[in-house]
Design an enzyme around this catalytic site. Structure first.
Site, PDB file in Angstrom:
ATOM      1  N   ASP A 194       2.096 -85.796  52.707  1.00 48.70           N
ATOM      2  CA  ASP A 194       2.891 -87.019  52.595  1.00 48.70           C
ATOM      3  C   ASP A 194       2.984 -87.456  51.136  1.00 48.70           C
ATOM      4  OD1 ASP A 194       3.312 -87.278  55.375  1.00 48.70           O
ATOM      5  OD2 ASP A 194       1.327 -88.143  55.617  1.00 48.70           O
ATOM      6  N   ASP A 251      -1.297 -81.827  48.966  1.00 54.62           N
ATOM      7  CA  ASP A 251      -1.152 -82.913  49.917  1.00 54.62           C
ATOM      8  C   ASP A 251       0.211 -82.770  50.600  1.00 54.62           C
ATOM      9  OD1 ASP A 251      -1.827 -85.340  51.207  1.00 54.62           O
ATOM     10  OD2 ASP A 251      -0.626 -86.455  49.773  1.00 54.62           O
TER      11      ASP A 251
END
Length: 272
Positions: free
Chosen positions: A15, A13
């Site tokens: 963020d 991922d």
């Protein structure tokens, strides 16, 4: 200590794992550099459908994280790929920004308000009541409802803002039609990412900061998972979930050692 299958490819991922807004999380640039130096295939995933992969590449570069454009996979790209396989050359009414509209154009879709086959909802910072009303009426007339991701809120410098999931709920309430969400936690996004880099689930690890999206989608796709505690899910919340990540680490900085440890072509590696 036990042996396990080697890790040959990485999904992560963005963020909460690599960046907070425009700021790189300590160790993020070094982690990505370690993967590139060792020639390990990797893909950065995001549910954010606002930006194109090129936009995100530039934003990461400004934070000091150098990533090739082709190593970024967004929910907009996954949605476009899904629609291209389901109904090639179709038509859609799209609510979203450049990341989504560019992805839809790239697969040859015609964006139209006139009897489209799909309504495709993505994220935007300026949701229009008129556009939402149009989407509701098109769905009532038979358009299929697709959404890039189910996230109910997104971050901003002023605090949380409504995101795709919240607007999808509004449309569902008005029409009685629920969307098909393509992005995390749908393992479809993980599978599309694996296919993009020709990876196998048994030799891939997913790094994320949210138990309810990153970790569960990795788990359901058959990947090992690493939760980092620099984002949404904190240590005290991990035990509340009925599933567990393979590993929990404070931050991405601690994963550089794992890249080194797992940088092998042997059939088995030593687990920590």
């Amino acid at each position: 200590m036990e042996t396990m299958r080697p890790v040959r490819t990485w999904l992560s991922d963005m963020d909460g794992v690599l960046v907070h807004e425009e700021e790189a999380i300590p160790g993020a640039a070094e982690f990505v550099r370690a993967l590139r130096d060792r020639g390990r295939p990797f893909l950065l995933l995001t549910n954010n459908s606002i930006y194109t992969a090129r936009d995100l590449q530039a934003r990461l570069a400004r934070s000091g994280i150098e990533v090739p454009e082709e190593s970024i996979w967004t929910s907009a790209l996954a949605t476009a790929q899904f629609l291209d396989k389901q109904r090639p050359g179709g038509t859609a009414y799209v609510i979203g920004e450049a990341g989504l509209t560019t992805a839809m154009h790239s697969i040859g879709y015609v964006l139209s308000e006139r009897d489209p086959e799909y309504v495709v909802l993505g994220e935007t910072r300026t949701y229009s009541f008129e556009a939402i009303t149009t989407a509701i009426r098109l769905i009532e007339r038979g358009a299929r409802f697709i959404a890039t991701n189910p996230d109910p809120t997104g971050p901003s410098q002023q605090g949380s803002i409504p995101a795709t999931g919240s607007v999808a709920a509004l449309i569902t309430r008005a029409t009685g039609v629920a969307p098909y969400f393509v992005g995390k936690p749908n393992p479809l996004m993980m599978r599309s990412a694996l296919n993009r880099i020709d990876a196998h689930s048994e030799s891939t690890v997913m790094v994320g900061d949210r138990m309810d999206t990153d970790i569960v989608s990795g788990l359901e796709a058959g990947l090992r998972t690493i939760l980092v505690l620099t984002g949404s899910t904190k240590q005290e919340a991990v035990e509340r979930f009925p599933y567990r990540p393979t590993f929990v680490r404070e931050s991405v900085a601690e994963l550089i050692e794992l890249v080194d440890r797992w940088d092998t072509d042997e059939d088995e590696v030593v687990d920590l």
